[in-house]
Design a protein around this motif. Structure first.
Motif, PDB file in Angstrom:
ATOM      1  N   ASP A 128       9.006  -9.241   5.391  1.00 54.49           N
ATOM      2  CA  ASP A 128       9.715  -8.202   6.132  1.00 54.49           C
ATOM      3  C   ASP A 128       9.590  -6.829   5.487  1.00 54.49           C
ATOM      4  O   ASP A 128      10.425  -5.965   5.677  1.00 54.49           O
ATOM      5  CB  ASP A 128      11.200  -8.569   6.277  1.00 54.49           C
ATOM      6  CG  ASP A 128      11.893  -8.735   4.928  1.00 54.49           C
ATOM      7  OD1 ASP A 128      11.205  -8.681   3.884  1.00 54.49           O
ATOM      8  OD2 ASP A 128      13.130  -8.906   4.929  1.00 54.49           O
ATOM      9  N   ARG A 129       8.532  -6.635   4.693  1.00 55.49           N
ATOM     10  CA  ARG A 129       8.368  -5.347   4.007  1.00 55.49           C
ATOM     11  C   ARG A 129       6.894  -5.123   3.673  1.00 55.49           C
ATOM     12  O   ARG A 129       6.114  -6.071   3.614  1.00 55.49           O
ATOM     13  CB  ARG A 129       9.212  -5.304   2.741  1.00 55.49           C
ATOM     14  CG  ARG A 129       8.844  -6.382   1.716  1.00 55.49           C
ATOM     15  CD  ARG A 129       9.816  -6.383   0.537  1.00 55.49           C
ATOM     16  NE  ARG A 129      11.125  -6.824   0.960  1.00 55.49           N
ATOM     17  CZ  ARG A 129      12.265  -6.352   0.439  1.00 55.49           C
ATOM     18  NH1 ARG A 129      12.230  -5.429  -0.490  1.00 55.49           N
ATOM     19  NH2 ARG A 129      13.419  -6.821   0.858  1.00 55.49           N
ATOM     20  N   ASP A 130       6.558  -3.846   3.461  1.00 54.56           N
ATOM     21  CA  ASP A 130       5.185  -3.502   3.113  1.00 54.56           C
ATOM     22  C   ASP A 130       4.937  -3.500   1.606  1.00 54.56           C
ATOM     23  O   ASP A 130       3.793  -3.602   1.166  1.00 54.56           O
ATOM     24  CB  ASP A 130       4.829  -2.118   3.671  1.00 54.56           C
ATOM     25  CG  ASP A 130       4.686  -2.123   5.180  1.00 54.56           C
ATOM     26  OD1 ASP A 130       4.418  -3.201   5.745  1.00 54.56           O
ATOM     27  OD2 ASP A 130       4.844  -1.048   5.792  1.00 54.56           O
ATOM     28  N   HIS A 131       6.012  -3.313   0.825  1.00 51.16           N
ATOM     29  CA  HIS A 131       5.907  -3.288  -0.631  1.00 51.16           C
ATOM     30  C   HIS A 131       6.947  -4.232  -1.214  1.00 51.16           C
ATOM     31  O   HIS A 131       7.881  -4.644  -0.521  1.00 51.16           O
ATOM     32  CB  HIS A 131       6.096  -1.859  -1.166  1.00 51.16           C
ATOM     33  CG  HIS A 131       5.092  -0.888  -0.649  1.00 51.16           C
ATOM     34  ND1 HIS A 131       5.278  -0.179   0.524  1.00 51.16           N
ATOM     35  CD2 HIS A 131       3.882  -0.502  -1.119  1.00 51.16           C
ATOM     36  CE1 HIS A 131       4.227   0.594   0.750  1.00 51.16           C
ATOM     37  NE2 HIS A 131       3.361   0.408  -0.228  1.00 51.16           N
ATOM     38  N   LEU A 132       6.802  -4.536  -2.491  1.00 50.88           N
ATOM     39  CA  LEU A 132       7.633  -5.587  -3.072  1.00 50.88           C
ATOM     40  C   LEU A 132       9.080  -5.175  -3.302  1.00 50.88           C
ATOM     41  O   LEU A 132       9.990  -5.978  -3.092  1.00 50.88           O
ATOM     42  CB  LEU A 132       7.015  -6.060  -4.394  1.00 50.88           C
ATOM     43  CG  LEU A 132       5.682  -6.798  -4.263  1.00 50.88           C
ATOM     44  CD1 LEU A 132       5.144  -7.159  -5.640  1.00 50.88           C
ATOM     45  CD2 LEU A 132       5.834  -8.056  -3.422  1.00 50.88           C
ATOM     46  N   LEU A 133       9.322  -3.939  -3.740  1.00 57.54           N
ATOM     47  CA  LEU A 133      10.674  -3.560  -4.144  1.00 57.54           C
ATOM     48  C   LEU A 133      11.246  -2.364  -3.408  1.00 57.54           C
ATOM     49  O   LEU A 133      12.464  -2.206  -3.358  1.00 57.54           O
ATOM     50  CB  LEU A 133      10.705  -3.251  -5.655  1.00 57.54           C
ATOM     51  CG  LEU A 133      10.311  -4.372  -6.608  1.00 57.54           C
ATOM     52  CD1 LEU A 133      10.452  -3.892  -8.051  1.00 57.54           C
ATOM     53  CD2 LEU A 133      11.147  -5.624  -6.375  1.00 57.54           C
ATOM     54  N   ASP A 134      10.409  -1.514  -2.876  1.00 59.49           N
ATOM     55  CA  ASP A 134      10.878  -0.255  -2.312  1.00 59.49           C
ATOM     56  C   ASP A 134      10.010   0.098  -1.113  1.00 59.49           C
ATOM     57  O   ASP A 134       9.095  -0.632  -0.746  1.00 59.49           O
ATOM     58  CB  ASP A 134      10.815   0.846  -3.375  1.00 59.49           C
ATOM     59  CG  ASP A 134      11.836   1.951  -3.164  1.00 59.49           C
ATOM     60  OD1 ASP A 134      12.549   1.910  -2.143  1.00 59.49           O
ATOM     61  OD2 ASP A 134      11.920   2.863  -4.010  1.00 59.49           O
ATOM     62  N   GLU A 135      10.294   1.248  -0.517  1.00 57.73           N
ATOM     63  CA  GLU A 135       9.523   1.655   0.655  1.00 57.73           C
ATOM     64  C   GLU A 135       8.107   2.091   0.303  1.00 57.73           C
ATOM     65  O   GLU A 135       7.220   2.091   1.152  1.00 57.73           O
ATOM     66  CB  GLU A 135      10.257   2.777   1.388  1.00 57.73           C
ATOM     67  CG  GLU A 135      11.575   2.322   2.009  1.00 57.73           C
ATOM     68  CD  GLU A 135      12.269   3.433   2.759  1.00 57.73           C
ATOM     69  OE1 GLU A 135      11.716   4.560   2.792  1.00 57.73           O
ATOM     70  OE2 GLU A 135      13.346   3.178   3.321  1.00 57.73           O
ATOM     71  N   GLY A 136       7.907   2.499  -0.947  1.00 58.06           N
ATOM     72  CA  GLY A 136       6.583   2.894  -1.405  1.00 58.06           C
ATOM     73  C   GLY A 136       6.174   2.084  -2.614  1.00 58.06           C
ATOM     74  O   GLY A 136       6.916   1.210  -3.084  1.00 58.06           O
ATOM     75  N   PRO A 137       4.994   2.332  -3.146  1.00 55.97           N
ATOM     76  CA  PRO A 137       4.515   1.564  -4.300  1.00 55.97           C
ATOM     77  C   PRO A 137       5.401   1.765  -5.526  1.00 55.97           C
ATOM     78  O   PRO A 137       5.875   2.873  -5.798  1.00 55.97           O
ATOM     79  CB  PRO A 137       3.116   2.140  -4.550  1.00 55.97           C
ATOM     80  CG  PRO A 137       2.725   2.812  -3.282  1.00 55.97           C
ATOM     81  CD  PRO A 137       4.000   3.317  -2.676  1.00 55.97           C
ATOM     82  N   THR A 138       5.618   0.690  -6.257  1.00 57.07           N
ATOM     83  CA  THR A 138       6.310   0.721  -7.534  1.00 57.07           C
ATOM     84  C   THR A 138       5.440   0.017  -8.570  1.00 57.07           C
ATOM     85  O   THR A 138       4.357  -0.485  -8.257  1.00 57.07           O
ATOM     86  CB  THR A 138       7.676   0.019  -7.464  1.00 57.07           C
ATOM     87  OG1 THR A 138       7.453  -1.388  -7.218  1.00 57.07           O
ATOM     88  CG2 THR A 138       8.549   0.607  -6.361  1.00 57.07           C
ATOM     89  N   LEU A 139       5.934  -0.047  -9.809  1.00 59.28           N
ATOM     90  CA  LEU A 139       5.192  -0.753 -10.847  1.00 59.28           C
ATOM     91  C   LEU A 139       4.979  -2.215 -10.482  1.00 59.28           C
ATOM     92  O   LEU A 139       3.985  -2.818 -10.886  1.00 59.28           O
ATOM     93  CB  LEU A 139       5.926  -0.662 -12.189  1.00 59.28           C
ATOM     94  CG  LEU A 139       5.973   0.709 -12.862  1.00 59.28           C
ATOM     95  CD1 LEU A 139       6.648   0.600 -14.224  1.00 59.28           C
ATOM     96  CD2 LEU A 139       4.585   1.322 -13.008  1.00 59.28           C
ATOM     97  N   ALA A 140       5.881  -2.796  -9.701  1.00 59.23           N
ATOM     98  CA  ALA A 140       5.710  -4.180  -9.272  1.00 59.23           C
ATOM     99  C   ALA A 140       4.446  -4.327  -8.429  1.00 59.23           C
ATOM    100  O   ALA A 140       3.667  -5.281  -8.594  1.00 59.23           O
ATOM    101  CB  ALA A 140       6.933  -4.645  -8.480  1.00 59.23           C
ATOM    102  N   ASP A 141       4.211  -3.393  -7.523  1.00 64.52           N
ATOM    103  CA  ASP A 141       3.006  -3.445  -6.686  1.00 64.52           C
ATOM    104  C   ASP A 141       1.749  -3.232  -7.524  1.00 64.52           C
ATOM    105  O   ASP A 141       0.722  -3.882  -7.283  1.00 64.52           O
ATOM    106  CB  ASP A 141       3.092  -2.378  -5.588  1.00 64.52           C
ATOM    107  CG  ASP A 141       4.292  -2.582  -4.684  1.00 64.52           C
ATOM    108  OD1 ASP A 141       4.329  -3.590  -3.962  1.00 64.52           O
ATOM    109  OD2 ASP A 141       5.205  -1.736  -4.720  1.00 64.52           O
ATOM    110  N   VAL A 142       1.836  -2.337  -8.492  1.00 64.59           N
ATOM    111  CA  VAL A 142       0.690  -2.096  -9.370  1.00 64.59           C
ATOM    112  C   VAL A 142       0.332  -3.371 -10.130  1.00 64.59           C
ATOM    113  O   VAL A 142      -0.848  -3.744 -10.245  1.00 64.59           O
ATOM    114  CB  VAL A 142       1.003  -0.947 -10.349  1.00 64.59           C
ATOM    115  CG1 VAL A 142      -0.121  -0.789 -11.372  1.00 64.59           C
ATOM    116  CG2 VAL A 142       1.212   0.367  -9.601  1.00 64.59           C
ATOM    117  N   GLN A 143       1.352  -4.051 -10.656  1.00 59.49           N
ATOM    118  CA  GLN A 143       1.122  -5.280 -11.409  1.00 59.49           C
ATOM    119  C   GLN A 143       0.429  -6.336 -10.541  1.00 59.49           C
ATOM    120  O   GLN A 143      -0.582  -6.932 -10.936  1.00 59.49           O
ATOM    121  CB  GLN A 143       2.464  -5.830 -11.924  1.00 59.49           C
ATOM    122  CG  GLN A 143       3.146  -4.984 -12.985  1.00 59.49           C
ATOM    123  CD  GLN A 143       2.599  -5.233 -14.383  1.00 59.49           C
ATOM    124  OE1 GLN A 143       1.616  -5.947 -14.563  1.00 59.49           O
ATOM    125  NE2 GLN A 143       3.223  -4.637 -15.369  1.00 59.49           N
TER     126      GLN A 143
END
Length: 288
Positions: free
Chosen positions: A186-201
């Motif tokens: 239900d989301r495009d990124h893991l933690l927030d509306e935009g990229p975070t360090l989680a997405d980078v990892q």
């Protein structure tokens, strides 16, 4: 030797960048330099974070060749920094490195702490890569990448292990991918509306999975890995982001893999899950 098995090097230096001069290493523009090789997954994570934060004019990067060149898994260019920072340093002069231009010494070689300090101390424009209260979640995702993606993917492709061990490793990998697949429902990124360090990892782990570990999996295993459509759509979506795709060095990753790989190529090598070449930019466009 397992696939893509450069020596695993524990961080030799773990200095931290603080918020003021009392920390010893203050967050001063133009004081620091990163030393990175895009072929290395940890360096790739730092390079993407650096671009998301827009630090080209604040914290320069010294790009290293795809392959370590000093014979023990390190870089000749980094040897003076290591020797200046630790008398008679033992072990490879490995990347990544965050160095202090003022002292000519190394601040940190711990990739996770470098990522955190960049996001905390150099977020000038509100990129918000580590949102308030997300510290535990970011650390959990980093652990998921290490234990649920990277390690089982490498083990699943080892030569000579028993079929039951291979299946156990593959199941762990599929479980890790399943966690991400569910999170992206239900989301495009893991933690927030935009990229975070989680997405980078996660993105760097997915790149490594498809460009390195896939070569040592059979076709049925790759089909099972690919059967996570939200995960791989997410990987493509991030690759289209200029801060991500610009750092894809597919030739360098391949050279690094082949230089030390002792695994056996399997049927999974036939076709990548993602056409990463669509998103990579020529190195000449982003060198320096």
């Amino acid at each position: 030797m397992p696939a893509s098995s450069f020596p695993s090097v524990a961080p030799s230096f773990r200095g931290r960048i603080g918020h003021d001069a009392r920390s010893g290493y203050s967050a001063v523009p133009h004081r620091y330099r990163l030393h990175l090789a895009r072929s290395c997954p940890d360096c790739l994570r730092i390079a993407v974070t650096h671009s998301l934060l827009g630090l080209d004019d604040t914290l320069p990067i010294g790009w290293l060749p795809a392959l370590p060149d000093d014979g023990d898994g390190g870089y000749l260019a980094l040897r003076p920094l290591y020797e200046a920072s630790s008398h008679r340093h033992r072990g490879p002069a490995a990347a990544p490195v965050l160095s202090d231009e003022w002292s000519g010494r190394i601040v940190s070689t711990d990739s996770g702490e470098i990522l955190t300090d960049l996001a905390h101390r150099f977020d000038r424009d509100g990129a918000n890569l580590r949102p308030t209260g997300s510290g535990a979640a970011v650390e959990a995702v980093a652990l998921l990448c290490e234990r649920g993606l990277d390690a089982p993917a490498q083990r699943a492709g080892l030569a000579g292990i028993a079929p039951t061990e291979r299946e156990t490793a593959l199941r762990s990998l599929l479980d890790g991918l399943g966690v991400i697949e569910q999170r992206l429902a239900d989301r495009d990124h893991l933690l927030d509306e935009g990229p975070t360090l989680a997405d980078v990892q996660v993105w760097a782990s997915l790149v490594e999975l498809d460009t390195v570990h896939r070569w040592h999996l059979n076709a049925a295993a790759v089909d099972r890995v690919a059967d996570h459509p939200r995960v791989w759509d997410y990987a493509r979506r991030l690759a289209r982001h200029p801060a991500f795709g610009r750092h894809l060095d597919l030739a360098g990753i391949d050279r690094r893999h082949r230089a030390r790989c002792r695994g056996e190529e399997d049927a999974g090598a036939a076709m990548p899950i993602v056409d990463w070449a669509r998103y990579a930019r020529p190195r000449a466009a982003v060198s320096g």
